[in-house]
Design an enzyme around this catalytic site. Sequence first.
Site, mmCIF file in Angstrom:
data_model
loop_
_atom_site.group_PDB
_atom_site.id
_atom_site.type_symbol
_atom_site.label_atom_id
_atom_site.label_comp_id
_atom_site.label_asym_id
_atom_site.label_seq_id
_atom_site.Cartn_x
_atom_site.Cartn_y
_atom_site.Cartn_z
ATOM 1 N N ASN A 10 -18.979 12.262 -1.470
ATOM 2 C CA ASN A 10 -18.414 11.059 -2.082
ATOM 3 C C ASN A 10 -17.088 11.449 -2.719
ATOM 4 O O ASN A 10 -17.053 12.022 -3.811
ATOM 5 C CB ASN A 10 -19.381 10.487 -3.127
ATOM 6 C CG ASN A 10 -18.857 9.214 -3.784
ATOM 7 O OD1 ASN A 10 -17.725 8.799 -3.554
ATOM 8 N ND2 ASN A 10 -19.691 8.599 -4.613
ATOM 9 N N ARG A 88 -19.696 8.413 1.741
ATOM 10 C CA ARG A 88 -19.584 7.085 1.136
ATOM 11 C C ARG A 88 -18.174 6.574 1.403
ATOM 12 O O ARG A 88 -17.188 7.189 1.003
ATOM 13 C CB ARG A 88 -19.830 7.151 -0.371
ATOM 14 C CG ARG A 88 -19.604 5.803 -1.065
ATOM 15 C CD ARG A 88 -19.628 5.950 -2.570
ATOM 16 N NE ARG A 88 -19.420 4.667 -3.235
ATOM 17 C CZ ARG A 88 -18.507 4.447 -4.167
ATOM 18 N NH1 ARG A 88 -17.714 5.422 -4.560
ATOM 19 N NH2 ARG A 88 -18.389 3.253 -4.717
ATOM 20 N N HIS A 177 -21.365 -1.771 -4.044
ATOM 21 C CA HIS A 177 -22.650 -1.191 -4.464
ATOM 22 C C HIS A 177 -23.765 -1.512 -3.446
ATOM 23 O O HIS A 177 -24.942 -1.486 -3.785
ATOM 24 C CB HIS A 177 -23.076 -1.696 -5.857
ATOM 25 C CG HIS A 177 -22.212 -1.213 -6.973
ATOM 26 N ND1 HIS A 177 -21.774 -2.046 -7.981
ATOM 27 C CD2 HIS A 177 -21.693 0.002 -7.247
ATOM 28 C CE1 HIS A 177 -21.022 -1.362 -8.831
ATOM 29 N NE2 HIS A 177 -20.959 -0.119 -8.395
ATOM 30 N N HIS A 205 -26.729 -3.806 -10.836
ATOM 31 C CA HIS A 205 -26.358 -2.383 -10.824
ATOM 32 C C HIS A 205 -25.344 -2.185 -11.944
ATOM 33 O O HIS A 205 -24.208 -2.676 -11.867
ATOM 34 C CB HIS A 205 -25.742 -2.003 -9.469
ATOM 35 C CG HIS A 205 -25.289 -0.579 -9.402
ATOM 36 N ND1 HIS A 205 -25.952 0.380 -8.665
ATOM 37 C CD2 HIS A 205 -24.248 0.064 -9.993
ATOM 38 C CE1 HIS A 205 -25.329 1.539 -8.798
ATOM 39 N NE2 HIS A 205 -24.297 1.368 -9.608
ATOM 40 N N LEU A 206 -25.763 -1.495 -13.002
ATOM 41 C CA LEU A 206 -24.961 -1.390 -14.221
ATOM 42 C C LEU A 206 -24.635 0.066 -14.522
ATOM 43 O O LEU A 206 -25.523 0.883 -14.764
ATOM 44 C CB LEU A 206 -25.714 -2.006 -15.402
ATOM 45 C CG LEU A 206 -26.263 -3.423 -15.183
ATOM 46 C CD1 LEU A 206 -27.079 -3.867 -16.394
ATOM 47 C CD2 LEU A 206 -25.135 -4.400 -14.890
ATOM 48 N N ASN A 208 -20.603 2.547 -14.987
ATOM 49 C CA ASN A 208 -19.193 2.364 -15.313
ATOM 50 C C ASN A 208 -18.610 1.235 -14.472
ATOM 51 O O ASN A 208 -17.794 0.450 -14.919
ATOM 52 C CB ASN A 208 -18.413 3.652 -15.089
ATOM 53 C CG ASN A 208 -17.014 3.572 -15.665
ATOM 54 O OD1 ASN A 208 -16.820 3.188 -16.807
ATOM 55 N ND2 ASN A 208 -16.017 3.915 -14.861
ATOM 56 N N GLY A 209 -19.085 1.154 -13.220
ATOM 57 C CA GLY A 209 -18.840 -0.011 -12.386
ATOM 58 C C GLY A 209 -20.104 -0.851 -12.379
ATOM 59 O O GLY A 209 -21.206 -0.310 -12.353
ATOM 60 N N ARG A 238 -12.877 -2.028 -16.301
ATOM 61 C CA ARG A 238 -12.371 -3.164 -15.529
ATOM 62 C C ARG A 238 -12.690 -4.479 -16.228
ATOM 63 O O ARG A 238 -13.729 -4.630 -16.861
ATOM 64 C CB ARG A 238 -12.984 -3.177 -14.125
ATOM 65 C CG ARG A 238 -12.664 -1.955 -13.295
ATOM 66 C CD ARG A 238 -13.330 -2.053 -11.935
ATOM 67 N NE ARG A 238 -13.278 -0.781 -11.223
ATOM 68 C CZ ARG A 238 -14.271 -0.312 -10.491
ATOM 69 N NH1 ARG A 238 -15.393 -0.990 -10.360
ATOM 70 N NH2 ARG A 238 -14.139 0.852 -9.868
ATOM 71 N N GLY A 328 -26.832 3.675 -14.110
ATOM 72 C CA GLY A 328 -26.996 4.471 -15.331
ATOM 73 C C GLY A 328 -27.349 3.652 -16.550
ATOM 74 O O GLY A 328 -28.251 4.015 -17.322
ATOM 75 N N GLU A 381 -28.417 6.353 -4.127
ATOM 76 C CA GLU A 381 -27.468 6.092 -3.050
ATOM 77 C C GLU A 381 -27.318 7.309 -2.142
ATOM 78 O O GLU A 381 -27.173 7.160 -0.918
ATOM 79 C CB GLU A 381 -26.118 5.702 -3.654
ATOM 80 C CG GLU A 381 -26.149 4.383 -4.407
ATOM 81 C CD GLU A 381 -24.899 4.154 -5.237
ATOM 82 O OE1 GLU A 381 -24.041 3.381 -4.791
ATOM 83 O OE2 GLU A 381 -24.799 4.745 -6.336
#
Length: 394
Positions: A10, A88, A177, A205-206, A208-209, A238, A328, A381
């Site tokens: 990745n 990825r 994601h 899906h929580l 940093n992104g 973001r 995370g 993932e």
Amino acid sequence: MNQNNTLVINCGSSSIKFAVINVNTENTLISGLAERLGSENAVVKYSKDGQKGERSPDGEDHQAAISCITQLLTEEQLLDTLVGVGHRIVHGGEQFSESMILTAENMAQLETLNHLAPLHNPVNLLGVRAIESLLPALPQVAVFDTAFHQSIPAQAYLYGLPYEYYEAHGARRYGFHGTSFRYVSAKSAEILNKSEDDCCFLAAHLGNGCSATAILNGKSVDSSMGLTPLEGLVMGTRTGDIDPGMAEFLCQRLNMTLKEIMNVFNKKSGLLGLSGVSNDMREIQAAAENGNERANLAIEVFAFRIARYLGALAVSLPRIDALIFTGGIGENDRLTRSLVLEHLAILGFEMDGDLNAKNGDPTGRISTPSSRLAIVVPTDEELMIAKDTASLVR
């Protein structure tokens, strides 16, 4: 030597995550991170059998880092066990709706999509080129963040823009994601002891992104991220959803250029911008506990936006079998989950405080028996990428 292992790569702009995974046992044999690439402090850190190590690559770029990683795998007698390398790739556009073995032809096609993800795809492809030069005989597979969302219908993916922008330039919602959502959807169906073809999920899906998705019978039918990963939920740095007029406002009021504005939207906003403390939720919550009002406000905005999006996504489903928390923050942050479920009481969700404090019972459930089901499902993932790679290669 028996070949059961897959190398997962990745590539980011200044880092490379990697892991060697046995797809039969689902065990990770070695994993690591090459970081600070592009600087003289570039380093490759790794963990194997509980032991940690690090080494300095012979150079600062991605090629040097991957060369260092392959040398490490050689020394650990893992290189000859690989069936292939899975990468990825963030954006597959409309052309690529499933994972694929990489060839010269489809690599050329992929490069035509760089304008859709200029911060991600070119760097992702650097990893492919590096492996190609170092290990030319090893098959490589692309696994796309966007692929899972190619089932989203036009009513959900089209923007209210002139239609020719979509036709000529691919301007539409894509969602990201996808590999994570595909994994947790399958796992959640197992938890419910149901076929994926008969499940309706909301999933968040929580990390940093952050993104949220509605999943109907194993397929994505709507998602919060759009043309780029900037749209949707408030994230680490973001903005998430924002009035498009904000760009003109900042240009006029602060005399900012488009490049400066996009840098603010992508790297200085979200939890970091709201709190003024950090993009790390753990640090923000610690500050809030010490009386930092902006930190507390950031937590509240973050949770409310998640709940508001999940509520909106619910209209894409005939029913809700479960709400899935992953990533995370989704897997580990009891406060965020409790605030989200509190906002979603109107949909029939009620949290069990004891179960939430333990990140769920053995099945991941954090809701009360009388509540609509809410579960915590750890994502993987890398395992999905490894399995796709091994399946295609074989």
